[in-house]
Structure formats: C-alpha cells, structure tokens
Design a protein around this motif. Structure first.
Motif, PDB file in Angstrom:
ATOM      1  N   GLU A  82      67.795  75.114 -35.087  1.00 11.79           N
ATOM      2  CA  GLU A  82      66.805  75.578 -34.124  1.00 11.79           C
ATOM      3  C   GLU A  82      65.352  75.270 -34.311  1.00 11.79           C
ATOM      4  O   GLU A  82      64.676  75.681 -33.381  1.00 11.79           O
ATOM      5  CB  GLU A  82      67.239  77.297 -33.740  1.00 11.79           C
ATOM      6  N   GLY A  83      65.064  74.675 -35.476  1.00 15.13           N
ATOM      7  CA  GLY A  83      63.692  74.350 -35.638  1.00 15.13           C
ATOM      8  C   GLY A  83      62.745  75.450 -36.168  1.00 15.13           C
ATOM      9  O   GLY A  83      61.597  75.319 -36.507  1.00 15.13           O
ATOM     10  N   LYS A  84      63.430  76.373 -36.642  1.00 16.26           N
ATOM     11  CA  LYS A  84      63.053  77.537 -37.375  1.00 16.26           C
ATOM     12  C   LYS A  84      63.065  77.586 -39.087  1.00 16.26           C
ATOM     13  O   LYS A  84      63.931  76.813 -39.419  1.00 16.26           O
ATOM     14  CB  LYS A  84      63.376  79.012 -37.071  1.00 16.26           C
ATOM     15  N   LEU A  85      62.049  77.884 -39.665  1.00 17.52           N
ATOM     16  CA  LEU A  85      62.099  78.055 -41.006  1.00 17.52           C
ATOM     17  C   LEU A  85      62.984  79.176 -41.508  1.00 17.52           C
ATOM     18  O   LEU A  85      62.966  80.297 -41.288  1.00 17.52           O
ATOM     19  CB  LEU A  85      60.823  78.110 -41.711  1.00 17.52           C
ATOM     20  N   GLU A  86      63.751  78.676 -42.795  1.00 19.33           N
ATOM     21  CA  GLU A  86      64.419  79.905 -43.573  1.00 19.33           C
ATOM     22  C   GLU A  86      64.387  79.383 -44.709  1.00 19.33           C
ATOM     23  O   GLU A  86      64.128  78.220 -45.345  1.00 19.33           O
ATOM     24  CB  GLU A  86      65.867  79.747 -42.967  1.00 19.33           C
ATOM     25  N   VAL A  87      64.188  80.353 -45.914  1.00 19.23           N
ATOM     26  CA  VAL A  87      64.269  80.366 -47.011  1.00 19.23           C
ATOM     27  C   VAL A  87      65.367  79.314 -47.560  1.00 19.23           C
ATOM     28  O   VAL A  87      66.718  79.267 -47.241  1.00 19.23           O
ATOM     29  CB  VAL A  87      64.293  81.467 -48.090  1.00 19.23           C
ATOM     30  N   TYR A  88      65.208  78.182 -48.432  1.00 24.34           N
ATOM     31  CA  TYR A  88      65.765  77.264 -48.659  1.00 24.34           C
ATOM     32  C   TYR A  88      66.765  77.944 -49.932  1.00 24.34           C
ATOM     33  O   TYR A  88      66.320  77.582 -51.278  1.00 24.34           O
ATOM     34  CB  TYR A  88      65.171  76.057 -49.345  1.00 24.34           C
ATOM     35  N   GLU A  89      67.556  78.598 -49.767  1.00 29.27           N
ATOM     36  CA  GLU A  89      68.461  79.374 -50.764  1.00 29.27           C
ATOM     37  C   GLU A  89      68.843  78.679 -52.029  1.00 29.27           C
ATOM     38  O   GLU A  89      68.936  78.971 -53.174  1.00 29.27           O
ATOM     39  CB  GLU A  89      69.566  80.112 -50.419  1.00 29.27           C
ATOM     40  N   ASN A  90      69.839  77.549 -51.766  1.00 31.36           N
ATOM     41  CA  ASN A  90      70.206  76.718 -52.954  1.00 31.36           C
ATOM     42  C   ASN A  90      69.502  75.477 -53.277  1.00 31.36           C
ATOM     43  O   ASN A  90      69.830  74.391 -53.359  1.00 31.36           O
ATOM     44  CB  ASN A  90      71.753  76.357 -52.768  1.00 31.36           C
ATOM     45  N   PHE A  91      68.044  75.550 -53.462  1.00 32.91           N
ATOM     46  CA  PHE A  91      67.086  74.589 -53.556  1.00 32.91           C
ATOM     47  C   PHE A  91      67.466  73.990 -54.955  1.00 32.91           C
ATOM     48  O   PHE A  91      67.544  74.473 -56.021  1.00 32.91           O
ATOM     49  CB  PHE A  91      65.874  75.033 -53.555  1.00 32.91           C
ATOM     50  N   PRO A  92      67.633  72.677 -54.502  1.00 32.77           N
ATOM     51  CA  PRO A  92      68.151  71.577 -56.038  1.00 32.77           C
ATOM     52  C   PRO A  92      66.975  71.313 -56.672  1.00 32.77           C
ATOM     53  O   PRO A  92      66.465  70.019 -56.473  1.00 32.77           O
ATOM     54  CB  PRO A  92      69.059  70.452 -55.417  1.00 32.77           C
ATOM     55  N   ALA A  93      66.492  72.041 -57.336  1.00 35.68           N
ATOM     56  CA  ALA A  93      65.232  71.751 -58.044  1.00 35.68           C
ATOM     57  C   ALA A  93      65.395  70.946 -59.427  1.00 35.68           C
ATOM     58  O   ALA A  93      64.317  70.314 -59.885  1.00 35.68           O
ATOM     59  CB  ALA A  93      64.468  73.214 -58.607  1.00 35.68           C
ATOM     60  N   GLY A  94      66.564  70.448 -59.688  1.00 30.58           N
ATOM     61  CA  GLY A  94      66.511  69.411 -60.783  1.00 30.58           C
ATOM     62  C   GLY A  94      66.453  70.137 -62.236  1.00 30.58           C
ATOM     63  O   GLY A  94      66.982  71.198 -62.430  1.00 30.58           O
ATOM     64  N   ARG A  95      65.690  69.219 -62.989  1.00 32.39           N
ATOM     65  CA  ARG A  95      65.632  70.095 -64.426  1.00 32.39           C
ATOM     66  C   ARG A  95      64.992  71.460 -64.389  1.00 32.39           C
ATOM     67  O   ARG A  95      63.993  71.532 -63.566  1.00 32.39           O
ATOM     68  CB  ARG A  95      64.638  69.143 -65.137  1.00 32.39           C
ATOM     69  N   THR A  96      65.333  72.230 -65.208  1.00 30.06           N
ATOM     70  CA  THR A  96      64.852  73.625 -65.177  1.00 30.06           C
ATOM     71  C   THR A  96      63.520  73.533 -66.232  1.00 30.06           C
ATOM     72  O   THR A  96      63.792  73.199 -67.349  1.00 30.06           O
ATOM     73  CB  THR A  96      65.564  74.629 -65.745  1.00 30.06           C
TER      74      THR A  96
END
Length: 119
Positions: A82-96
């Motif tokens: 819908e073009g609205k922002l939502e928190v990127y829950e499973n964000f693939p951040a790569g290396r910790t």
C-alpha cells in the motif's frame, strides 16, 4: 549503478536507481542520516554498510547468507504494497557485528548486547 569504492554521504540520502555494492571492510558505504533505497540493493562480498539513521527499503533484500554486514542505528523499514512503512521484521543484516562507537565514545550499539552508554 555499480559502486566499487568507499562512499560517504554526509546527510540523509535517497537512492532512486538499483545499486550493486562491491564493497569490503576497508571500503565502507556510510550514510550520516537516513537512507531510502527506492530500487533493488545487491551486496557482494564482505560489503559493510553503515546507516546512521533509519533505512527504508522499497525492495526486500535477498535472505541468502552473505558475508556482508549492516549497521543501522535507527530502524530498518520496508515499504508495503500500500506504499506505507512497516518495520522490516526479518531484516537480513548479514554478519553479526557491533556498530562502531560514536565519535565521542559515550555510546555504542551492539546487536547482541544492546546499547551501552558511558557516564
């Protein structure tokens, strides 16, 4: 746009086109502010990206395990259908790995331990 050299943006930045980042630990991609990625972001190798604000993605990142790392001091967001922002829950951040401490070394963010503040 293909990027092969270290990049630093001093303010919030809006990236309109697809970005392929061929970075490395000694070639960081840093945004001092928030970053909006309007198109696909492809990361190769040990790319290191630091966003000192919120990171907004219009296209999801690949969830394959990669040697790249993100340091986002704000919140990662994904634009929904819908073009609205939502928190990127499973964000693939790569290396910790921890974000580097601030320039005054009074605070730091570690993804495993949380926020550390020195008084």
């Amino acid at each position: 746009m293909t990027l092969n050299k270290a990049r630093t943006y001093g303010t919030s930045t809006y990236f309109t086109e697809e970005i392929t980042w061929n970075g490395g630990n000694n070639k960081p991609f840093i945004v001092y502010g928030s970053a909006f990625f309007n198109d696909k972001l492809t990361l190769h190798g040990s790319a290191r990206i630091e966003i000192r604000g919120d990171a907004i993605f219009k296209v999801e990142l690949s969830e394959k395990e990669k040697p790249y790392s993100f340091c986002i001091t704000g919140t990662p967001y994904l634009v929904n259908q819908e073009g609205k922002l939502e928190v990127y829950e499973n964000f693939p951040a790569g290396r910790t790995e921890a974000c580097p401490p601030s320039k005054n070394n009074k605070w730091a963010i570690d993804p495993d331990k949380g926020i550390t503040v020195k008084y």
